[in-house]
Design a protein around this motif. Structure first.
Motif, mmCIF file in Angstrom:
data_model
loop_
_atom_site.group_PDB
_atom_site.id
_atom_site.type_symbol
_atom_site.label_atom_id
_atom_site.label_comp_id
_atom_site.label_asym_id
_atom_site.label_seq_id
_atom_site.Cartn_x
_atom_site.Cartn_y
_atom_site.Cartn_z
ATOM 1 N N LYS A 294 1.009 -0.987 0.184
ATOM 2 C CA LYS A 294 0.464 -0.385 0.089
ATOM 3 C C LYS A 294 0.717 1.054 0.038
ATOM 4 C CE LYS A 294 -4.240 -1.202 2.022
ATOM 5 N NZ LYS A 294 -4.677 -1.321 1.128
ATOM 6 N N CYS A 295 2.330 0.950 -0.190
ATOM 7 C CA CYS A 295 2.982 1.965 -0.213
ATOM 8 C C CYS A 295 4.050 2.574 -1.570
ATOM 9 C CB CYS A 295 4.364 1.938 1.017
ATOM 10 S SG CYS A 295 5.518 3.744 1.310
ATOM 11 N N GLU A 296 3.868 4.046 -1.806
ATOM 12 C CA GLU A 296 4.140 3.901 -3.367
ATOM 13 C C GLU A 296 5.399 4.759 -3.197
ATOM 14 O OE1 GLU A 296 2.077 5.158 -6.474
ATOM 15 O OE2 GLU A 296 2.747 6.572 -5.735
ATOM 16 N N VAL A 297 6.038 4.752 -3.337
ATOM 17 C CA VAL A 297 7.777 5.569 -3.556
ATOM 18 C C VAL A 297 7.598 5.603 -5.099
ATOM 19 C CG1 VAL A 297 9.860 5.710 -2.639
ATOM 20 C CG2 VAL A 297 8.482 4.351 -1.491
ATOM 21 N N VAL A 298 8.232 7.649 -4.812
ATOM 22 C CA VAL A 298 7.723 7.554 -6.209
ATOM 23 C C VAL A 298 9.555 8.779 -6.379
ATOM 24 C CG1 VAL A 298 7.374 9.238 -8.294
ATOM 25 C CG2 VAL A 298 6.031 8.018 -6.531
ATOM 26 N N ILE A 299 9.606 9.367 -7.328
ATOM 27 C CA ILE A 299 12.019 9.550 -7.465
ATOM 28 C C ILE A 299 11.347 10.154 -8.932
ATOM 29 C CG2 ILE A 299 13.888 9.785 -7.656
ATOM 30 C CD1 ILE A 299 14.271 7.134 -6.443
ATOM 31 N N HIS A 300 10.783 11.725 -8.708
ATOM 32 C CA HIS A 300 10.679 12.618 -9.716
ATOM 33 C C HIS A 300 12.484 12.944 -10.145
ATOM 34 C CE1 HIS A 300 6.587 11.951 -9.675
ATOM 35 N NE2 HIS A 300 6.442 12.260 -8.324
ATOM 36 N N GLU A 301 12.515 12.942 -11.086
ATOM 37 C CA GLU A 301 13.761 14.594 -11.622
ATOM 38 C C GLU A 301 12.970 15.392 -13.069
ATOM 39 O OE1 GLU A 301 18.363 12.954 -13.749
ATOM 40 O OE2 GLU A 301 16.138 12.598 -15.100
ATOM 41 N N GLU B 46 8.282 2.682 -6.524
ATOM 42 C CA GLU B 46 7.743 0.873 -6.032
ATOM 43 C C GLU B 46 5.864 1.213 -6.056
ATOM 44 O OE1 GLU B 46 9.688 -1.198 -5.986
ATOM 45 O OE2 GLU B 46 12.030 -0.816 -6.026
ATOM 46 N N ASN B 47 6.421 0.320 -5.684
ATOM 47 C CA ASN B 47 3.992 -0.156 -6.188
ATOM 48 C C ASN B 47 3.585 0.960 -6.424
ATOM 49 O OD1 ASN B 47 4.843 -2.620 -4.388
ATOM 50 N ND2 ASN B 47 5.345 -0.575 -2.508
ATOM 51 N N GLY B 48 3.712 1.517 -8.251
ATOM 52 C CA GLY B 48 2.582 2.006 -8.774
ATOM 53 C C GLY B 48 0.940 1.578 -8.995
ATOM 54 N N HIS B 49 1.324 0.281 -8.505
ATOM 55 C CA HIS B 49 -0.549 0.594 -8.570
ATOM 56 C C HIS B 49 -1.229 1.223 -8.027
ATOM 57 C CE1 HIS B 49 1.030 -2.224 -5.512
ATOM 58 N NE2 HIS B 49 0.429 -2.001 -4.569
ATOM 59 N N VAL B 50 -0.333 2.208 -6.510
ATOM 60 C CA VAL B 50 -1.335 2.791 -5.886
ATOM 61 C C VAL B 50 -2.314 3.660 -6.608
ATOM 62 C CG1 VAL B 50 -0.876 4.636 -3.197
ATOM 63 C CG2 VAL B 50 -0.203 1.611 -3.526
ATOM 64 N N SER B 51 -1.412 4.475 -6.846
ATOM 65 C CA SER B 51 -1.713 5.789 -8.113
ATOM 66 C C SER B 51 -2.170 5.654 -9.128
ATOM 67 C CB SER B 51 -0.882 6.665 -7.984
ATOM 68 O OG SER B 51 0.060 6.343 -8.345
ATOM 69 N N PRO C 273 -7.343 9.118 -9.032
ATOM 70 C CA PRO C 273 -8.911 8.975 -10.260
ATOM 71 C C PRO C 273 -10.666 7.755 -9.469
ATOM 72 C CG PRO C 273 -6.729 9.129 -11.081
ATOM 73 C CD PRO C 273 -6.330 9.158 -9.852
ATOM 74 N N THR C 274 -9.293 7.047 -8.472
ATOM 75 C CA THR C 274 -10.062 6.345 -8.704
ATOM 76 C C THR C 274 -11.403 6.436 -7.013
ATOM 77 O OG1 THR C 274 -8.931 4.690 -7.320
ATOM 78 C CG2 THR C 274 -9.532 4.032 -10.087
ATOM 79 N N GLY C 275 -10.132 7.320 -6.351
ATOM 80 C CA GLY C 275 -11.322 7.120 -5.787
ATOM 81 C C GLY C 275 -10.740 7.093 -4.030
ATOM 82 N N ARG C 276 -9.292 6.702 -3.921
ATOM 83 C CA ARG C 276 -8.185 6.290 -3.066
ATOM 84 C C ARG C 276 -7.842 7.460 -2.398
ATOM 85 N NH1 ARG C 276 -9.691 0.666 -1.225
ATOM 86 N NH2 ARG C 276 -7.486 1.111 -0.248
ATOM 87 N N ILE D 4 12.401 15.046 -6.512
ATOM 88 C CA ILE D 4 11.375 14.744 -5.514
ATOM 89 C C ILE D 4 11.489 12.878 -4.796
ATOM 90 C CG2 ILE D 4 8.669 15.079 -5.560
ATOM 91 C CD1 ILE D 4 9.432 17.277 -7.224
ATOM 92 N N PHE D 5 11.100 13.126 -4.094
ATOM 93 C CA PHE D 5 11.523 11.864 -3.444
ATOM 94 C C PHE D 5 9.862 12.234 -2.529
ATOM 95 C CE2 PHE D 5 12.073 8.875 -0.386
ATOM 96 C CZ PHE D 5 13.006 7.898 -1.070
ATOM 97 N N SER D 6 8.766 11.305 -3.122
ATOM 98 C CA SER D 6 7.273 11.108 -2.727
ATOM 99 C C SER D 6 7.148 9.943 -1.747
ATOM 100 C CB SER D 6 6.838 11.925 -4.164
ATOM 101 O OG SER D 6 6.889 12.966 -4.018
ATOM 102 N N ILE D 7 6.276 10.241 -0.968
ATOM 103 C CA ILE D 7 6.097 8.413 0.104
ATOM 104 C C ILE D 7 4.070 8.969 -0.297
ATOM 105 C CG2 ILE D 7 5.504 7.106 1.791
ATOM 106 C CD1 ILE D 7 8.513 8.011 2.338
ATOM 107 N N ASN D 8 3.532 7.581 -0.671
ATOM 108 C CA ASN D 8 2.147 8.087 -0.718
ATOM 109 C C ASN D 8 1.819 6.872 -0.137
ATOM 110 O OD1 ASN D 8 2.547 10.388 -2.239
ATOM 111 N ND2 ASN D 8 2.925 9.041 -4.209
ATOM 112 N N TYR D 9 0.541 6.558 0.850
ATOM 113 C CA TYR D 9 0.328 6.055 1.535
ATOM 114 C C TYR D 9 -0.863 6.025 1.171
ATOM 115 C CZ TYR D 9 0.031 1.769 4.883
ATOM 116 O OH TYR D 9 -0.056 0.448 5.045
ATOM 117 N N ASP D 10 -2.249 4.207 0.765
ATOM 118 C CA ASP D 10 -2.795 4.506 1.005
ATOM 119 C C ASP D 10 -3.300 4.012 2.284
ATOM 120 O OD1 ASP D 10 -5.680 4.089 0.270
ATOM 121 O OD2 ASP D 10 -5.055 2.610 -1.873
#
Length: 226
Positions: A34-41, A55-60, A94-97, A116-122
């Motif tokens: 449930k934890c998505e971690v994203v690195i943006h350049e 990592e875990n791109g299915h979250v978003s 977009p799916t309402g999570r 950017i180092f982003s952490i997104n937890y559902d």
């Protein structure tokens, strides 16, 4: 031709990116699927394709090559403001999570944001579980509970909690009809007799005062038809 200094800085940036990838993999493994971690350049030539690792791109529902969220883009709109790390804010997919997110800005030697180092937890299921737990521990004797309240603001907070429990889901997941139902409960319970309660209720449900009054009028018209 690239000089030695430019070459060295390029190597350092590469090492920084590899370190961030290592951290992203570790954080995602620690907190699960449930934890998505994203690195943006950050690159002005491709602002809509900033994701270089995820990592875990299915979250978003995102993947490498996709862009940052609007919240992050708004922060970066003006580099002169030196955007600060944005921690523990809520976003919606977009799916309402519902995601609890944190964005950390990576800078180069000149202080310019390069990544950017982003952490997104559902937290959607946790919010629903919290609501269910609140319902389970809530005492049956409503009058006894009210006698223990200290002041009028506590009464308003308690009524708002009850309105949410009545609908059975967090405000972030409520549709218009469910918000109207919750606000109707507040109205019947006398919540709007509290000074400035309409301001607090409108803010809590994420609507304007105009919309709040339109919901109240809608409830009134429905009552008159009965």
């Amino acid at each position: 031709m690239m000089n030695k200094r430019q070459s060295k800085e390029g190597i350092m940036e590469s090492r920084k990116l590899n370190l961030l990838k290592q951290l992203a993999t570790g954080v995602a493994a620690q907190f699960g699927s449930k934890c998505e971690v994203v690195i943006h350049e950050i690159n002005s030539n491709r602002p809509d394709h900033s994701i270089v690792f995820i990592e875990n791109g299915h979250v978003s529902g995102r993947k490498v090559g996709d862009g940052a969220s609007q919240v992050v883009l708004d922060q970066l709109e003006d580099q002169a403001r030196q955007p600060k790390d944005h921690l523990c804010y809520l976003t919606r997919t977009p799916t309402g999570r519902i995601l609890k997110s944190s964005s950390l800005y990576i800078r180069n030697r000149s202080g310019v944001v390069t990544g950017i180092f982003s952490i997104n937890y559902d937290v959607t299921d946790l919010m629903l579980l919290q609501q269910q737990i609140n319902e389970m521990v809530e005492p049956r004797d409503k009058e006894e509970r009210t006698e223990k309240l200290i002041n009028i603001n506590d009464v308003l907070n308690e009524l708002i909690d009850q309105s949410v429990a009545l609908v059975g889901k967090p405000v972030a997941l409520m549709n218009k009809d469910e918000k109207i139902r919750a606000i109707n409960f507040l109205n019947k319970s006398g919540a709007f007799l509290v000074t400035k309660s309409s301001d607090k209720v409108a803010q809590y449900f994420g609507i304007s005062k105009y919309t709040l009054y339109s919901y109240l009028d809608s409830n009134k018209q429905q009552e008159e038809k009965k």
